[in-house]
Design an enzyme around this catalytic site. Structure first.
Site, PDB file in Angstrom:
ATOM      1  N   LYS A 168       0.797  -1.234   0.144  1.00  0.00           N
ATOM      2  CA  LYS A 168      -0.050  -0.109  -0.071  1.00  0.00           C
ATOM      3  C   LYS A 168       0.836   1.174  -0.047  1.00  0.00           C
ATOM      4  CE  LYS A 168      -4.512   1.187   0.162  1.00  0.00           C
ATOM      5  NZ  LYS A 168      -5.730   0.527  -0.379  1.00  0.00           N
ATOM      6  N   ASP A 206      -6.855   4.409  -4.646  1.00  0.00           N
ATOM      7  CA  ASP A 206      -7.786   4.307  -3.290  1.00  0.00           C
ATOM      8  C   ASP A 206      -8.332   5.527  -3.003  1.00  0.00           C
ATOM      9  OD1 ASP A 206      -7.804   2.336  -0.559  1.00  0.00           O
ATOM     10  OD2 ASP A 206      -7.332   4.452   0.034  1.00  0.00           O
TER      11      ASP A 206
END
Ligand code: NDP
Length: 448
Positions: A128, A168
């Site tokens: 991430k 995201d």
């Protein structure tokens, strides 16, 4: 509660080493708590230090992102990429641009991604990244210059077989386009290094819809298997009005449900006639306006300026699709008192531990994020496959594969929970089912 001595000691070491990383420790605790019945039956995990290795990222980079705003002023943000675990495939996970981004948030998201990616059945490791940059109120030119500056550093660490970022919060098609353009410019290499790309340059049909659609495919299968019900006629409340929330609403409506409320970071709208999705899309996808504007365009809709109050509306199904820890114990009590029968997490870790416990105790069907929102990364995996083949599948082909993946994830989690003696507890089931493949790969690959 952590009762297994090995699990407890690794959690304590992790807490000592990551003292201020609240979100990360919350995610580790939830996973460890769920894994205990499996760990007890598998002493080789302790003998090989699997949990100790699992909670320490392979690497985490933090870097300066300097860019110039429209007034000519130099601005500085901080960028991150956490490459958490590559036991079963290249690192894969989104980039978040939001002022609340910290190392703790990036690590929690990367850690969750390991198990989520494993659950999809595709060969994807966990990672991430992101930045504390706030895209709100920025011009297109500023967004482009920020994305170019961010990629100027990030490109050193990623690659189609190394690490494949995606979107995201705050990173949608526009941002992925600028990031991809800069990668291609720097490397002189047209490769599937990001997913969520535009259709003209290697994107997959149905990627935009995938997380929201997948959430509803999972919820539908959960209702059918565990209650013998469908979504038809159900009243649904959704938080958020971003990518996940909008396509969750769309699929819920297609499956016969009525979506009566949505929210953003400022407040929520309640529309007793059912949310008018074309208006919502126009406001949020095109105009990037506040959700309160919806009430100026749709008669009968009401605005509330406390976004948590969205959970006070009576509904059958609640879908938190905004951000972490947005649904707390108080909101869970209100939902239960109003007769909610199912909660499915579209966002990552949106329910606090207290809320999850209350839902499970009350017998509410609860679908944890790492299973229920895995449709986005699964379709990113399908985008990678199409890029490798230099081929594009139709919308229907991708959507059918997505649906199959979500139905399989549900049944794998459901079965794993039963095998652990926790029938119906999908938190245990999802964590165990995701963990098994990763731990088996780590055991086979040796110590590093
Ligand atoms: P978007 O940026 O498209 O939308 C985010 C939405 O959540 C917006 O409505 C935003 O409101 C709201 N929001 C953001 N931060 C907060 C906050 N602190 N408090 C309340 N509301 C907030 O993001 P996505 O829809 O892509 O992501 C939403 C969630 O889903 C995240 O948890 C993400 O990690 C998760 N997720 C996303 C996937 C994807 O494919 N996009 C895949 C799997 C999970 P506002 O506009 O006012 O900021």
């Amino acid at each position: 509660m952590l009762t297994n001595a090995y699990v407890k000691s690794v959690y304590e070491q992790t807490a000592a080493r990551n003292g201020t990383d609240r979100e990360f420790l919350q995610a580790v605790y939830e996973v460890f708590d769920a894994l205990q019945p499996y760990v007890e039956k598998h002493p080789e995990l302790e003998a090989n230090g699997i949990l100790e290795r699992l909670v320490e990222p392979d690497r985490m980079v933090s870097f300066r992102v300097s860019w110039v705003d429209d007034k000519g002023k130099v601005r500085v943000n901080r960028g991150y990429r956490c490459q958490f675990n590559s036991a079963i495939g290249p690192y894969k996970g989104g980039l978040r641009f939001h002022p609340t981004v910290t190392p703790s948030v990036i690590k929690f998201l990367g850690f969750e991604q390991i198990f989520k990616n494993s659950l999809t059945g595709l060969p994807l490791g966990g990672g991430k990244g992101g930045s504390d940059f706030d895209p709100k109120g920025k011009s297109d030119g500023e967004i482009m210059r920020f994305c170019q500056a961010f990629m100027t550093e990030l490109h050193r660490y990623i690659g189609a077989n190394v690490d494949v970022p995606a979107g995201d919060i705050g990173v949608g098609g526009r941002e992925i386009g600028y990031l991809f353009g800069q990668y291609k410019y720097l490397k002189n290499n047209f490769t599937g290094v990001l997913t969520g790309k535009g259709l003209a340059f290697g994107g997959s049909l149905a990627r935009t819809e995938a997380t929201g659609y997948g959430l509803l495919y999972f919820t539908d299968e959960m209702l059918r298997t565990m209650r013998g019900e469908t979504l038809d006629g159900k009243v649904v409340v959704i938080s958020g009005a971003g990518n996940v929330a909008i396509y969750a609403a769309q699929k819920a409506m297609e499956l016969g449900a009525k979506v009566i409320a949505m929210s953003d970071s400022q407040g929520y709208v309640y529309d007793p006639n059912g949310i008018n999705l074309p208006v919502m899309k126009q406001l949020k996808e095109k105009e990037r306006a506040r959700i309160s504007e919806y009430c100026n365009r749709v008669p009968g809709a009401v605005y509330g300026d406390n976004r948590s109050d969205v959970w006070k509306l009576p509904c059958d199904i609640a879908l938190p699709c905004a951000t972490q820890n947005e649904l707390d114990g108080e909101s869970a009590k209100a939902l239960i008192a109003n007769g909610v029968t199912a909660v499915a997490e579209g966002a990552n870790m949106p329910c606090t531990p207290e809320a999850v416990e209350l839902f499970l105790e009350a017998g509410v069907l609860f679908a944890p994020a790492k299973a229920a929102n895995a449709g986005g990364v699964a379709t990113s995996g399908l985008e990678m496959s199409q890029n490798s083949q230099r081929f594009s599948w139709t919308f229907e082909e991708v959507d059918a594969k997505l649906k199959t993946i979500m139905v399989n994830i549900f049944h794998n989690a459901y079965r794993a929970a039963e095998e652990c003696g926790k029938k119906g507890n999908l938190v245990v089931g999802a964590n165990v089912a995701g963990f098994i493949k990763v731990s088996e790969a780590m055991l086979a690959e040796g110590v590093f």
